[in-house]
Enzyme design. Structure first.
Site, short mmCIF file in Angstrom:
data_model
loop_
_atom_site.label_atom_id
_atom_site.label_comp_id
_atom_site.label_asym_id
_atom_site.label_seq_id
_atom_site.Cartn_x
_atom_site.Cartn_y
_atom_site.Cartn_z
N LEU A 146 -41.45 27.76 4.20
CA LEU A 146 -42.29 28.25 3.10
C LEU A 146 -41.97 29.70 2.76
CD1 LEU A 146 -45.69 26.71 4.25
CD2 LEU A 146 -44.26 25.94 2.36
N GLY A 147 -41.04 30.28 3.54
CA GLY A 147 -40.68 31.67 3.23
C GLY A 147 -40.40 32.45 4.50
N LYS A 148 -39.81 33.61 4.32
CA LYS A 148 -39.42 34.44 5.45
C LYS A 148 -40.16 35.76 5.37
CE LYS A 148 -35.34 36.33 7.83
NZ LYS A 148 -36.40 36.95 8.67
N GLY A 149 -40.85 36.11 6.47
CA GLY A 149 -41.57 37.39 6.49
C GLY A 149 -40.81 38.38 7.34
N PHE A 185 -41.24 39.34 10.48
CA PHE A 185 -40.91 38.98 11.87
C PHE A 185 -40.65 37.50 12.05
CE2 PHE A 185 -41.25 43.08 13.25
CZ PHE A 185 -42.43 43.66 12.87
N GLY A 186 -40.61 36.74 10.96
CA GLY A 186 -40.37 35.33 11.20
C GLY A 186 -40.60 34.49 9.96
N LYS A 211 -46.43 29.78 11.37
CA LYS A 211 -45.60 30.98 11.29
C LYS A 211 -44.96 31.18 12.66
CE LYS A 211 -45.23 35.72 9.81
NZ LYS A 211 -45.76 36.76 8.89
N ASP A 235 -53.04 46.52 3.93
CA ASP A 235 -51.74 46.06 3.43
C ASP A 235 -51.91 45.07 2.28
OD1 ASP A 235 -48.72 44.61 4.87
OD2 ASP A 235 -49.08 45.96 3.20
N LYS A 293 -51.20 43.43 -0.94
CA LYS A 293 -50.17 43.41 -1.98
C LYS A 293 -49.93 41.96 -2.35
CE LYS A 293 -46.35 43.90 1.28
NZ LYS A 293 -46.65 44.54 2.57
N ASN A 302 -48.82 39.10 0.01
CA ASN A 302 -49.70 38.67 1.10
C ASN A 302 -50.88 37.87 0.59
OD1 ASN A 302 -48.21 39.85 3.04
ND2 ASN A 302 -49.36 41.77 3.06
N ASP A 358 -51.87 37.99 5.40
CA ASP A 358 -51.29 38.75 6.50
C ASP A 358 -52.18 39.93 6.89
OD1 ASP A 358 -48.07 40.34 7.02
OD2 ASP A 358 -49.80 39.99 8.31
N THR A 367 -43.06 47.64 0.17
CA THR A 367 -43.34 48.44 -1.01
C THR A 367 -44.30 49.59 -0.70
OG1 THR A 367 -44.33 48.45 -3.18
CG2 THR A 367 -45.23 46.87 -1.63
#
Ligand SMILES: COCCOc1ccc2cc1OCC(=O)N(C)CCCNCc1c[nH]c3ncnc(c13)N2
Length: 286
Positions: free
Chosen positions: A21-24, A26-27, A44, A138, A140, A143, A156, A174
Site C-alpha cells: 500500500l506504500g512505502k514509509g 521505516f517500512g 506496517k 506531524d 500533513k 499521513n 502516523d 516536508t
C-alpha cells in the site's frame, strides 16, 4: 475471578499478505487478511535495523503506546503489534481509499464543502488527542487517509508526544507544516497542531502549502514561516480566509482554540446541509 482477556500472540502466519500500500520512512505497508476471521487489515512492516540506525525505536514504542490508547472515528486504529528478529509488525485498520494527498493532487484542489468536511474531521480528532495531552506534531496530507466511507483517518503518530515538549524533531520530509516555534526550536505545546491545521486548510483549498518550499531553497521557507508571511488566493471564500488567518498566527496563544475551530462559520455553514442523508460519497474534481 474476572476473565482477563489476554490478547493473542500474533505472528505473520496468522495473516495472508496482499498488495503493497506504500512505502514509509521505516517500512512498507501491506494489505493483509487475518486467516481465521477473514478480517482485512493494513500491516506496517518496520525494519528493526533501520529503526536502530535512526535511533527511532523509542519513538516507535511511544507511537504504539499512544495509538493503543486512542479510540476515535478519525484516528486509524492500531489493533496490535508483534515482532520477529528482523521486523516489527503493526496491525492497523485498513483505509480503503488510501492517502488524502493523492486525491488532492488528482483534483488540484477540493471544493470548499469537501475541504471543510475533511478539515472538521481533522479538527475533531485533534480536539480528542489534545484532551489527552497528546500532540501530533506531524500533520500533513500523506499521513491522512480515507476509508471506504470517505472518512478521514490520521495514520502516523510517529512524532506524537505528551505535551509540552522540547524534543527536537529531526527535520525529515516536508518543512511546509512546521510552525514558527519549531523553526526557531522554541518549547512547544499542542498549539503547534493548530498551526498545522491552518496549513492543511490552506492546502486542501488551494492545492499548495502556504509557505511552499519555493525554488530558492529552504531558508526562505523558514523565514516566511517565522514571519507568518503568506497570501491567500482570491478564489478562497471570506469564511475560509478568516479561519486560515486565525490559525496561522505567529504567537501560539493567538491561534483559534480547537473548540472554536469546530464552531467556526466556515465549518457550520457546510455542515448544516450535510445532515441530509448523504447518498453517495463519490466526488468529482473541480
Ligand atoms: C511508525 O508507523 C506508524 C503507522 O504509520 C502508518 C500506518 C498506516 C499507513 C501509513 C503509515 O505511515 C505513513 C507511511 O507508512 N506511508 C506514508 C507509506 C504508506 C502509505 N499508506 C497507504 C495506505 C493505504 N491504505 C491504508 N490503510 C491503512 N494504513 C495505511 C494505508 N498506511
Amino acid at each position: 475471578s474476572p476473565t482477563i482477556r489476554t490478547p493473542p500472540l500474533w505472528t505473520l502466519n496468522n495473516f495472508d499478505l496482499g498488495s503493497g500500500l506504500g512505502k514509509g520512512q521505516f517500512g512498507r505497508v501491506y494489505l493483509a487478511r487475518e486467516k481465521t476471521s477473514g478480517f482485512i487489515v493494513a500491516l506496517k512492516v518496520l525494519n528493526i535495523s533501520e529503526l536502530i540506525k535512526n535511533n527511532a525505536e523509542k519513538q516507535l514504542l511511544r507511537e504504539v503506546e499512544i495509538q493503543n490508547n486512542l479510540r476515535h472515528p478519525n484516528i486509524l486504529r492500531l489493533y496490535g503489534h508483534f515482532y520477529d528478529k528482523k521486523y516489527v509488525f503493526l496491525i492497523l485498520e485498513y483505509a480503503a481509499k488510501g492517502e488524502l494527498f493523492r486525491h488532492l493532487r488528482k483534483c488540484t484542489r477540493f471544493t470548499e464543502k469537501r475541504a471543510s468536511k475533511y478539515f472538521a474531521q481533522m479538527a475533531g480528532a485533534l480536539g480528542y488527542i489534545h484532551k489527552k495531552h497528546v500532540i501530533h506534531r506531524d500533520i500533513k496530507p500523506e499521513n491522512l487517509l480515507l476509508d471506504l466511507d470517505d472518512q478521514l483517518k490520521i495514520a502516523d503518530f510517529g512524532w506524537s508526544v505528551h505535551a509540552p515538549s522540547q524534543r527536537r524533531k529531526t527535520l525529515c520530509g516536508t518543512k511546509d507544516y512546521l510552525p514558527p516555534e519549531m523553526v526557531e526550536n522554541q518549547p512547544h505545546d499542542e498549539k503547534i497542531d493548530l498551526w498545522s491545521l491552518g496549513v492543511l486548510c490552506y492546502e486542501l483549498l488551494t492545492g499548495n502549502a502556504p509557505f511552499e518550499e519555493s525554488a530558492n531553497g529552504r531558508d526562505t521557507t523558514y523565514k516566511r514561516i517565522a514571519k507568518a508571511d503568506f497570501t491567500i488566493p482570491d478564489h478562497v471564500s471570506v469564511d475560509a480566509r478568516d479561519l486560515i488567518s486565525s490559525l496561522l498566527q505567529r504567537d501560539p496563544n493567538k491561534r483559534l482554540p480547537i473548540k472554536n475551530v469546530l464552531n467556526h462559520p466556515w465549518i457550520l455553514k457546510h455542515q448544516k446541509n450535510s445532515n441530509v442523508l448523504r447518498v453517495t460519497n463519490r466526488y468529482y474534481c473541480l
